[in-house]
Scaffold this motif. Structure first.
Motif, mmCIF file in Angstrom:
data_model
loop_
_atom_site.group_PDB
_atom_site.id
_atom_site.type_symbol
_atom_site.label_atom_id
_atom_site.label_comp_id
_atom_site.label_asym_id
_atom_site.label_seq_id
_atom_site.Cartn_x
_atom_site.Cartn_y
_atom_site.Cartn_z
ATOM 1 N N ILE A 5 0.639 -1.276 -0.278
ATOM 2 C CA ILE A 5 0.110 -0.220 0.157
ATOM 3 C C ILE A 5 0.689 0.784 0.244
ATOM 4 N N ALA A 6 0.140 2.847 -1.020
ATOM 5 C CA ALA A 6 0.932 3.610 -0.534
ATOM 6 C C ALA A 6 -0.060 5.075 -0.131
ATOM 7 N N LEU A 7 0.918 5.586 0.373
ATOM 8 C CA LEU A 7 -0.208 6.798 0.413
ATOM 9 C C LEU A 7 0.527 8.574 -0.507
ATOM 10 N N PRO A 43 0.203 0.671 9.899
ATOM 11 C CA PRO A 43 1.399 1.979 9.865
ATOM 12 C C PRO A 43 2.012 2.298 9.259
ATOM 13 N N ARG A 44 2.179 1.166 7.607
ATOM 14 C CA ARG A 44 3.511 0.816 7.105
ATOM 15 C C ARG A 44 2.720 1.288 5.576
ATOM 16 N N PHE A 45 3.933 2.191 4.926
ATOM 17 C CA PHE A 45 3.672 2.080 3.520
ATOM 18 C C PHE A 45 5.024 2.695 3.139
ATOM 19 N N PHE A 46 4.656 2.919 1.958
ATOM 20 C CA PHE A 46 5.662 3.060 0.412
ATOM 21 C C PHE A 46 5.385 4.636 0.573
ATOM 22 N N LEU A 47 5.788 5.613 0.028
ATOM 23 C CA LEU A 47 5.418 7.069 -0.085
ATOM 24 C C LEU A 47 4.899 6.908 -1.992
ATOM 25 N N LEU A 48 4.229 7.431 -2.816
ATOM 26 C CA LEU A 48 4.356 7.734 -3.744
ATOM 27 C C LEU A 48 4.079 9.326 -3.878
ATOM 28 N N PRO A 79 4.314 7.210 -17.728
ATOM 29 C CA PRO A 79 4.382 5.876 -18.434
ATOM 30 C C PRO A 79 5.099 4.748 -17.096
ATOM 31 N N ASP A 80 5.365 5.730 -15.638
ATOM 32 C CA ASP A 80 5.851 4.669 -15.023
ATOM 33 C C ASP A 80 5.672 5.509 -13.257
ATOM 34 N N ALA A 81 5.806 5.375 -13.025
ATOM 35 C CA ALA A 81 5.691 5.938 -11.207
ATOM 36 C C ALA A 81 6.699 5.356 -10.494
ATOM 37 N N GLU A 82 7.868 6.244 -9.423
ATOM 38 C CA GLU A 82 8.787 5.624 -9.076
ATOM 39 C C GLU A 82 8.633 5.728 -7.254
ATOM 40 N N ILE A 83 9.001 4.271 -7.120
ATOM 41 C CA ILE A 83 8.856 4.362 -5.806
ATOM 42 C C ILE A 83 10.232 3.895 -4.757
ATOM 43 N N ALA A 84 10.895 5.347 -4.454
ATOM 44 C CA ALA A 84 11.977 5.321 -3.267
ATOM 45 C C ALA A 84 12.012 5.008 -1.522
ATOM 46 N N ALA A 85 11.178 5.650 -1.739
ATOM 47 C CA ALA A 85 10.623 5.296 0.101
ATOM 48 C C ALA A 85 9.351 4.263 1.089
ATOM 49 N N TYR A 86 9.898 3.428 1.771
ATOM 50 C CA TYR A 86 8.477 3.869 2.836
ATOM 51 C C TYR A 86 8.876 4.458 4.105
ATOM 52 N N ALA A 87 7.770 4.778 4.693
ATOM 53 C CA ALA A 87 7.611 4.843 5.754
ATOM 54 C C ALA A 87 6.362 3.821 7.016
ATOM 55 N N GLU A 88 6.851 4.671 8.539
ATOM 56 C CA GLU A 88 5.874 4.251 9.688
ATOM 57 C C GLU A 88 5.609 5.170 10.236
ATOM 58 N N ALA A 89 3.911 5.423 10.570
ATOM 59 C CA ALA A 89 4.031 6.759 11.087
ATOM 60 C C ALA A 89 3.687 6.240 12.296
ATOM 61 N N VAL A 90 4.876 6.899 13.094
ATOM 62 C CA VAL A 90 4.671 7.029 14.665
ATOM 63 C C VAL A 90 3.159 7.518 15.604
ATOM 64 N N PRO A 144 4.705 0.279 -13.404
ATOM 65 C CA PRO A 144 4.134 1.372 -14.316
ATOM 66 C C PRO A 144 2.908 1.756 -14.359
ATOM 67 N N MET A 145 2.681 2.551 -14.339
ATOM 68 C CA MET A 145 1.569 3.361 -14.534
ATOM 69 C C MET A 145 0.527 2.584 -14.532
ATOM 70 N N GLN A 146 -0.677 3.240 -13.420
ATOM 71 C CA GLN A 146 -1.951 2.267 -13.339
ATOM 72 C C GLN A 146 -2.933 3.221 -13.484
ATOM 73 N N ALA A 147 -3.842 3.340 -13.752
ATOM 74 C CA ALA A 147 -5.352 3.975 -13.449
ATOM 75 C C ALA A 147 -5.563 4.718 -11.825
ATOM 76 N N VAL A 148 -5.112 3.735 -11.230
ATOM 77 C CA VAL A 148 -5.453 3.263 -9.787
ATOM 78 C C VAL A 148 -4.686 4.161 -9.430
ATOM 79 N N TYR A 149 -3.548 4.650 -10.161
ATOM 80 C CA TYR A 149 -2.107 5.775 -9.141
ATOM 81 C C TYR A 149 -2.380 6.686 -9.226
#
Length: 190
Positions: A5-7, A43-48, A79-90, A144-149
């Motif tokens: 999951i990503a925020l 509580p943990r998620f990727f950053l989009l 055409p694409d999205a890059e995920i370079a980090a994830y986060a933990e909500a403290v 790859p970029m998706q419509a849901v993103y």
């Protein structure tokens, strides 16, 4: 990650988070949310990084050049999205008053006008202050970029991500703890 999951957050804010210049986001939810209010889905998620709605005049002067940098090379039909980090909500702290929002001014990239508008939008719903421990992936993942993103929503389920990814915290434990406590103290005075 527990879930793929990503925020979605402004790309310029994701950059501030991954550069260690900011450890918080302020959320009310997107226009196209499944629910009427923002909820922390995990509580943990990727950053989009999201590129919609970013405007230089909503950023403090010193961050406006950063916006130009993150927009360089991006187009709405990328055409694409890059995920370079994830986060933990403290922490997920609900804010309902302008004085508390004002106390956060030194800890984020947005203008006072933007944060005031965030608080007032959906007035009956609280503004969520998420304190985030951010981890930068050793190897960013291009999807790859998706419509849901796309669209105005906070959370998206990601596809085609590896089950695990090596990452390092953006800030060391002590620095993160001090900065988080400084924010907590600033808003406790309100």
């Amino acid at each position: 990650m527990d879930r793929k999951i990503a925020l979605k957050e402004w790309a310029v804010a994701v950059k501030a988070l991954t550069d260690g210049r900011q450890i918080m986001v302020l959320r009310k939810g997107g226009i196209a949310e499944e629910t009427r209010d923002f909820r922390l889905k995990s509580p943990r998620f990727f950053l989009l990084p999201a590129y919609e709605h970013q405007r230089a005049e909503l950023l403090k002067e010193e961050y406006r050049d950063e916006l130009a940098a993150v927009l360089e090379g991006w187009t709405p039909d990328s055409p694409d999205a890059e995920i370079a980090a994830y986060a933990e909500a403290v922490d997920d702290i609900e804010i309902r008053d302008q004085e508390t929002v004002d106390a956060l001014a030194n800890y984020h990239i947005w203008t006072d006008t933007f944060t005031e508008e965030r608080l007032k939008w959906k007035r009956k719903q609280p503004l969520h202050l998420l304190l985030l421990r951010v981890y930068k992936l050793d190897h960013p993942v291009r999807l790859p970029m998706q419509a849901v993103y796309k669209g105005c929503k906070s959370w998206v389920d990601l596809e085609l991500l590896p089950d695990s990814a090596a990452a390092k915290p953006v800030l060391d434990d002590g620095t993160f703890a001090r900065r988080a406590e400084e924010i907590r103290r600033a808003i406790a005075r309100q």
